[in-house]
Design an enzyme around this catalytic site. Structure first.
Site, mmCIF file in Angstrom:
data_model
loop_
_atom_site.group_PDB
_atom_site.id
_atom_site.type_symbol
_atom_site.label_atom_id
_atom_site.label_comp_id
_atom_site.label_asym_id
_atom_site.label_seq_id
_atom_site.Cartn_x
_atom_site.Cartn_y
_atom_site.Cartn_z
ATOM 1 N N TYR A 1 10.509 -36.589 -47.739
ATOM 2 C CA TYR A 1 10.559 -37.331 -46.328
ATOM 3 C C TYR A 1 10.869 -38.881 -46.494
ATOM 4 O O TYR A 1 10.002 -39.448 -47.048
ATOM 5 C CB TYR A 1 9.449 -36.792 -45.502
ATOM 6 C CG TYR A 1 9.682 -37.181 -44.199
ATOM 7 C CD1 TYR A 1 10.726 -36.897 -43.502
ATOM 8 C CD2 TYR A 1 8.433 -37.592 -43.604
ATOM 9 C CE1 TYR A 1 10.875 -37.288 -42.007
ATOM 10 C CE2 TYR A 1 8.686 -38.058 -42.109
ATOM 11 C CZ TYR A 1 9.756 -37.658 -41.412
ATOM 12 O OH TYR A 1 9.893 -37.998 -40.124
ATOM 13 N N GLU B 1 -11.037 5.463 -8.966
ATOM 14 C CA GLU B 1 -11.309 3.938 -9.510
ATOM 15 C C GLU B 1 -12.640 3.454 -9.326
ATOM 16 O O GLU B 1 -13.147 4.042 -8.414
ATOM 17 C CB GLU B 1 -10.332 2.893 -8.435
ATOM 18 C CG GLU B 1 -8.838 3.011 -9.074
ATOM 19 C CD GLU B 1 -8.621 2.751 -10.667
ATOM 20 O OE1 GLU B 1 -8.915 1.832 -11.076
ATOM 21 O OE2 GLU B 1 -8.149 3.677 -11.142
ATOM 22 N N ALA C 1 2.724 -7.197 -15.300
ATOM 23 C CA ALA C 1 2.649 -8.176 -14.076
ATOM 24 C C ALA C 1 1.411 -8.398 -13.516
ATOM 25 O O ALA C 1 1.290 -9.162 -12.352
ATOM 26 C CB ALA C 1 3.839 -7.420 -12.995
ATOM 27 N N ARG D 1 -9.166 -12.964 -15.307
ATOM 28 C CA ARG D 1 -10.139 -13.183 -16.051
ATOM 29 C C ARG D 1 -9.942 -13.838 -17.246
ATOM 30 O O ARG D 1 -10.724 -14.179 -17.917
ATOM 31 C CB ARG D 1 -10.723 -11.919 -16.128
ATOM 32 C CG ARG D 1 -11.634 -11.320 -14.949
ATOM 33 C CD ARG D 1 -12.232 -9.860 -15.001
ATOM 34 N NE ARG D 1 -10.994 -8.861 -14.934
ATOM 35 C CZ ARG D 1 -11.197 -7.622 -15.352
ATOM 36 N NH1 ARG D 1 -12.189 -7.420 -15.946
ATOM 37 N NH2 ARG D 1 -10.255 -6.847 -15.005
ATOM 38 N N ARG E 1 7.433 -45.905 -66.109
ATOM 39 C CA ARG E 1 5.933 -46.619 -65.796
ATOM 40 C C ARG E 1 5.995 -47.627 -66.946
ATOM 41 O O ARG E 1 6.458 -47.883 -67.834
ATOM 42 C CB ARG E 1 5.033 -45.582 -66.282
ATOM 43 C CG ARG E 1 4.986 -45.001 -67.540
ATOM 44 C CD ARG E 1 3.784 -43.805 -67.875
ATOM 45 N NE ARG E 1 4.029 -43.359 -69.068
ATOM 46 C CZ ARG E 1 3.697 -42.343 -69.891
ATOM 47 N NH1 ARG E 1 3.722 -41.458 -69.091
ATOM 48 N NH2 ARG E 1 3.741 -42.341 -71.093
HETATM 49 C C1 UD1 Z 1 -6.198 0.353 -14.621
HETATM 50 C C2 UD1 Z 1 -6.617 1.747 -14.023
HETATM 51 C C3 UD1 Z 1 -7.960 2.397 -14.265
HETATM 52 C C4 UD1 Z 1 -7.985 2.271 -15.804
HETATM 53 C C5 UD1 Z 1 -7.703 0.945 -16.384
HETATM 54 C C6 UD1 Z 1 -7.741 0.885 -17.914
HETATM 55 C C7 UD1 Z 1 -5.266 1.885 -11.915
HETATM 56 C C8 UD1 Z 1 -5.001 1.970 -10.526
HETATM 57 N N1 UD1 Z 1 -6.244 1.871 -12.401
HETATM 58 O O1 UD1 Z 1 -7.361 -0.471 -13.825
HETATM 59 O O2 UD1 Z 1 -7.784 3.510 -13.931
HETATM 60 O O3 UD1 Z 1 -9.127 2.797 -16.055
HETATM 61 O O4 UD1 Z 1 -6.463 0.289 -15.826
HETATM 62 O O5 UD1 Z 1 -7.708 -0.444 -18.259
HETATM 63 O O6 UD1 Z 1 -4.169 2.061 -12.457
HETATM 64 N N2 UD1 Z 1 -0.220 -4.321 -13.364
HETATM 65 C C9 UD1 Z 1 1.097 -4.896 -13.051
HETATM 66 N N3 UD1 Z 1 1.304 -4.876 -11.771
HETATM 67 C C10 UD1 Z 1 0.111 -4.784 -10.794
HETATM 68 C C11 UD1 Z 1 -1.010 -4.339 -11.219
HETATM 69 C C12 UD1 Z 1 -1.316 -4.238 -12.596
HETATM 70 O O7 UD1 Z 1 2.039 -5.103 -13.769
HETATM 71 O O8 UD1 Z 1 0.265 -5.079 -9.647
HETATM 72 C C13 UD1 Z 1 -0.368 -4.230 -15.042
HETATM 73 C C14 UD1 Z 1 -1.323 -5.155 -15.652
HETATM 74 O O9 UD1 Z 1 -0.619 -6.308 -16.263
HETATM 75 C C15 UD1 Z 1 -1.735 -4.602 -16.826
HETATM 76 C C16 UD1 Z 1 -1.963 -3.134 -16.210
HETATM 77 O O10 UD1 Z 1 -1.006 -3.153 -15.292
HETATM 78 O O11 UD1 Z 1 -1.122 -4.644 -17.925
HETATM 79 C C17 UD1 Z 1 -3.305 -2.847 -15.642
HETATM 80 O O12 UD1 Z 1 -3.919 -3.444 -14.542
HETATM 81 P P1 UD1 Z 1 -5.244 -3.980 -14.511
HETATM 82 O O13 UD1 Z 1 -5.363 -4.883 -13.126
HETATM 83 O O14 UD1 Z 1 -5.904 -4.412 -15.439
HETATM 84 O O15 UD1 Z 1 -5.765 -2.581 -13.726
HETATM 85 P P2 UD1 Z 1 -7.361 -2.237 -13.992
HETATM 86 O O16 UD1 Z 1 -7.867 -2.471 -12.745
HETATM 87 O O17 UD1 Z 1 -7.854 -2.530 -15.331
HETATM 88 MG MG MG Z 2 -7.270 -3.742 -16.968
#
Ligand code: UD1
Ligand code: MG
Length: 447
Positions: A371, A156, A10, A15, A424
């Site tokens: 075709y 984090e 979600a 990016r 032909r």
């Molecule tokens: C997260 C971790 C971090 C880890 C990193 C690895 C947390 C707080 N941080 O950070 O420690 O090193 O991943 O890649 O968990 N997602 C949701 N809903 C949300 C937010 C995220 O479904 O509200 C899903 C995203 O789609 C994705 C995953 O969770 O699949 C990670 O989310 P992302 O925002 O990429 O987390 P990072 O900041 O990378």
């Molecule tokens: Mg991530």
């Protein structure tokens, strides 16, 4: 004990700079979503829950198209990974067992690694987190270990102080805990951090406060490669390709120049197949034992029979079935057609919506005219047929067993078995005419 998987999908994926959700971007011709789901299914989960955001409709459509069997949960606002897991709570009401949380954008964790993570929970860890030594830890959560080696806390990147930032051991995001423990801990967490999100990672510190021990299980960095941008998507693709090549070679295929062969997520190469340089496997390709795919061929949705030879420069499109010992040569395109055992289409042909029997020869330049501008029609070619070069077969049409078609023919009506069809103009030879014409042309040029 039973396993349920929760796949988080979600996130905003900002990016990626894309008009559609991150998980629909593809690696090896399959969306990240499919990779993540296939990984989750290796654990034989009792339940699989996909947490999607507001743009979840596109993800649902994709899931339906790809046969992804999961329960969907919508997280209306992306308020963090912990918040996303909580969104799955209701669906797991009756479930008793362990939860494995996976990220849809981190789909290359090995099955054996997940088993290690689960084993560590079985051995008494309250929450086990998959970690890795990052070559560049920027952006990742850092894993802080206690003196006894257990996992004390996850910080984090955004919230880390300078000494924590120097830690290389990072959080992959993948986590395992018993369902009841995880939701219990998550219930205590608020969004009091710099991102104002509910961090899943905070469960570790909460567990510690309650005197519960957590563990970090280490894996290779490559497994945890996350996709956050197009550049990372390309890096993940490279890793996927390298792994696929190694898997194919380990399973008994020869890749003459491995780095130049492109694999799809479901490419299947049999024992003693040989793949020459610069071959692309689109989705749905099955190559049987002993077949050879020669240079610069492009295959998708096809089945290449035992000891068949394809290419160089061949294009096999969806619905192509090459039977054993058949041959498709250079600059040949085959679509939705079956080429029978021992039959050959060696040069410069288009064969579409056709069935060619056994031991037939499709001469150079033969085209099935399938075709009519509105509809597609079938061409049936029997066994032991010889189609002369540059034959045009106007479909629908049947060319009987044992028949021949004279080179350069335009075949518009069915050819009975054992007949010779020629359509032909009859050849006329005019004695001395060529030299007379040449003399006249030279004279004209002199004037
Ligand atoms: C997260 C971790 C971090 C880890 C990193 C690895 C947390 C707080 N941080 O950070 O420690 O090193 O991943 O890649 O968990 N997602 C949701 N809903 C949300 C937010 C995220 O479904 O509200 C899903 C995203 O789609 C994705 C995953 O969770 O699949 C990670 O989310 P992302 O925002 O990429 O987390 P990072 O900041 O990378
Ligand atoms: Mg991530």
């Amino acid at each position: 004990m039973a396993i349920a998987t929760v796949i988080l999908a979600a996130g905003k994926g900002t990016r990626m700079n894309s008009g559609f959700p991150k998980v629909l971007h593809e690696i090896g011709n399959a969306p990240l979503l499919l990779h993540a789901w296939r990984l989750s299914q290796k654990l034989r989960p009792e339940k699989t829950i996909l947490v999607v955001g507001k743009d979840g409709d596109k993800i649902r459509d994709c899931a339906a198209a790809k046969g992804i069997d999961a329960e969907f949960v919508v997280q209306n606002e992306p308020k963090g990974t912990g918040h996303a897991v909580l969104a799955a709570r209701k669906k797991l009401d009756r479930f008793r067992g362990k939860l494995v949380v996976l990220y849809s954008d981190t789909p290359f964790v090995r099955h054996s690694t997940l088993n290690k993570l689960i084993a560590s929970v079985e051995a008494g860890s309250a929450v086990s987190v998959l970690g890795f030594k990052a070559s560049d830890p920027t952006g990742y959560g850092r894993l802080l270990l206690a003196p006894d080696g257990s996992l004390g806390k996850i910080v984090e990147h955004k919230d880390a102080n300078s000494s924590e930032l120097s830690i290389e051991f990072c959080n992959s995001g993948v986590l395992c805990a018993s369902k009841s423990v995880l939701f219990d801990l998550l219930g205590e967490i608020d969004a009091g951090n710099s991102a104002e999100e509910v961090y899943l990672t905070d469960v570790v510190e909460r567990a510690k406060r309650r005197g519960l021990a957590c563990q970090a299980v280490e894996c290779e960095e490559e497994e945890t490669l996350g996709v956050n941008s197009r550049v990372e998507l390309a890096s993940a693709e490279a890793v996927f390709q390298r792994r696929s090549r190694i898997a194919a070679m380990s399973a008994g295929a020869t890749l003459v120049q491995p780095n130049s062969v492109y694999f799809s997520f479901d490419t299947n190469l049999g024992i003693d197949t040989v793949v020459e340089p610069n071959v692309v496997f689109g989705p749905g390709v099955f190559v049987h034992r002993g077949a050879r795919i020669r240079c610069f061929s492009y295959l998708e949705g096809c089945d290449v029979g035992m000891n068949a030879v394809v290419g160089p420069f061949a294009r096999l499109r969806p619905g192509t079935e090459l039977c054993a010992d058949s041959k498709v040569g250079n600059f040949v395109e085959i679509k939705a057609s079956r080429i029978g055992q021992g039959s050959k289409v060696p040069h410069l042909s288009y064969v579409g919506d056709a069935a060619v029997g056994e031991k037939s020869n499709v001469g150079a330049g033969t085209i099935t005219c399938n075709y009519d501008g509105v509809s597609k029609h079938r061409t049936i070619v029997g066994d032991n047929v010889f189609l002369g070069s540059n034959s045009l077969l106007i479909a629908p049409i049947e060319i009987g067993d044992g028949s021949m078609v004279g080179a350069g023919s335009v075949v518009t009506t069915n050819v009975p078995p054992d007949a010779l069809a020629i359509s032909r103009m009859r050849q006329i030879n005019k004695p001395g005419m060529a030299s007379r014409i040449m003399r006249r042309l030279r004279k004209l040029k002199m004037e």
